[in-house]
Motif scaffolding. Sequence first.
Motif, short mmCIF file in Angstrom:
data_model
loop_
_atom_site.label_atom_id
_atom_site.label_comp_id
_atom_site.label_asym_id
_atom_site.label_seq_id
_atom_site.Cartn_x
_atom_site.Cartn_y
_atom_site.Cartn_z
N GLN A 234 24.40 60.99 41.27
CA GLN A 234 25.62 60.65 41.91
C GLN A 234 26.16 59.36 41.43
N TYR A 235 25.32 58.53 41.05
CA TYR A 235 25.50 57.10 40.78
C TYR A 235 24.41 56.57 40.01
N VAL A 236 24.75 55.81 38.95
CA VAL A 236 23.87 55.06 38.17
C VAL A 236 23.65 53.44 38.69
N ILE A 237 22.48 53.11 39.05
CA ILE A 237 22.48 51.62 39.54
C ILE A 237 21.84 50.60 38.59
N ARG A 238 22.61 49.70 38.10
CA ARG A 238 22.56 48.79 37.30
C ARG A 238 22.68 47.40 37.73
N PRO A 239 21.65 46.80 38.32
CA PRO A 239 22.12 45.39 39.14
C PRO A 239 22.37 44.27 38.21
N HIS A 240 22.04 44.39 36.76
CA HIS A 240 22.55 43.20 36.08
C HIS A 240 22.30 41.88 36.59
N ALA B 296 20.68 38.39 35.63
CA ALA B 296 19.98 38.05 34.48
C ALA B 296 18.82 37.06 35.05
N ASP B 297 19.15 36.20 36.33
CA ASP B 297 18.27 35.46 36.85
C ASP B 297 16.90 36.22 37.47
N ASP B 298 17.00 37.23 37.44
CA ASP B 298 15.91 38.01 38.02
C ASP B 298 15.21 38.92 36.95
N PRO B 299 14.16 38.50 36.24
CA PRO B 299 13.59 39.29 35.25
C PRO B 299 13.34 40.60 35.64
N GLU B 300 12.79 40.80 36.91
CA GLU B 300 12.15 42.10 37.32
C GLU B 300 13.38 43.30 37.30
N LEU B 301 14.78 42.71 37.51
CA LEU B 301 15.92 43.55 37.49
C LEU B 301 16.52 43.75 36.59
N HIS B 302 16.07 43.11 35.17
CA HIS B 302 16.74 43.11 34.13
C HIS B 302 16.84 44.51 33.38
N ASP B 303 15.87 45.30 33.57
CA ASP B 303 15.68 46.65 33.03
C ASP B 303 16.05 47.81 34.00
N TYR B 304 16.17 47.20 35.12
CA TYR B 304 16.38 48.17 36.30
C TYR B 304 17.44 49.42 36.36
N ARG B 305 16.98 50.56 36.11
CA ARG B 305 17.87 51.53 36.36
C ARG B 305 17.30 52.48 37.11
N GLY B 306 18.30 52.79 38.08
CA GLY B 306 17.90 53.90 39.33
C GLY B 306 19.21 54.81 39.23
N TYR B 307 18.77 56.13 39.63
CA TYR B 307 19.74 57.12 39.73
C TYR B 307 19.82 57.61 41.18
#
Length: 422
Positions: free
Chosen positions: A226-232, A234-245
């Motif tokens: 339904q939705y692709v989650i990309r927080p973007h 930059a200050d949080d390296p853990e979320l840098h490559d996060y991609r949830g569906y």
Amino acid sequence: MSTDILRFATAGSVDDGKSTLIGRLLYDSKSIFEDQLDAVERTSRTRGEEQTNLALLTDGLRAEREQGITIDVAYRYFATPRRTFIIADTPGHIQYTRNMVTGASTSDLAIILVDARKGLQEQSRRHAFLATLLQVPHLVLAVNKMDLVDYDQQRFEEIKQEFSAFATKLDVTDLTFIPLSALHGDNVVDRSLNMPWYDGPSLLHHLENVHIASDRNLIDVRFPVQYVIRPHKADDPELHDYRGYAGQVAGGVLKPGDEVTHLPSGLDTRIAKILTADGEVEEAFSPMSVTLLLEDDIDISRGDMICRPNNKPAVTQDVDAMICWMAESRRLTPRSKLIIKHTTRTAKAVVRDLFYRLDVNTLHRDEDATELALNEIGRVSLRGTQPLFADEYKRNRMTGGFILIDEGTNTTVAAGMIVQAG
């Protein structure tokens, strides 16, 4: 757990006592507020009625609905310690077929009310057919107003036999017959002393105990994105490559480590994590809403599907389907151009053929039909501009159902159930 919610639809002819039945369920299960009850008692007294008219609890909604005010299907909520219930109260007339389709499409169970004096009416048959067309897994034939036939067992058996004979023409998986009097409360919440010959459950006991967990398809894994989650961030390296569906599980059971396939690409990967609003979970199943994290970086977007490598839906631009036409302003004809919304995917579509129109009262197929008008049901073939990831409706109601939308007005003009995909 989602299993302790039971969605059920009620349908019956006018004056079969549907409002009284719903009122009785709400009243006897102590699911109404005292001020509501006071108001109903006052109105009943004002009208000179001897006892509290429980139909008034739901008739306010019906009055609005029949004047054409926005309420198409009235939903009611009540709960007992065992389960929470959502009632879709659907109108009885043939001109409200689309409302019944709307109410029944998400129901686990349908109650069809029959007046014990009148027996099976055309509407009773139509409601039963629509419930089975929509693959409602559980059907209850509630023979109401037994008090007006002196609680006669013979009358109940006659109606039961007549309906059983009709039901052989339908795809009924679970059928229960309950004799009751909504007015007096016989067999609604408590077992009736007036019908000692009946040894089955009361209606509420049946609603509380009917087994619905196995109605859901736990075999075929289907996860429309339904939705692709990309927080973007930059200050949080853990979320840098996060991609949830994110999406709602439409079938099967998903677990971290499971091998899955992405459609349309056909690429395989594994589930790394499953997240919900309450945190990480070890498994997800229909109808949970979750976010999947995958081990590999695949280009996935809204409308795509995640499934099992060796268990995929049909990937096709062509479907045959049963359609309930819901538009007053236009009719469905071959070559009509529409928008199809199927799971999370939206595409343009054209009606290739109208095979027949179905008379919902006689089940007769009119193969000479050239169009479908408001509330009519027929079988059509559609071709979409993009492939759909579809199952037959009888296998999975979520991946087998769709709606059609008018391009110009953006209104929903039809509900469809896929009979054949590809």
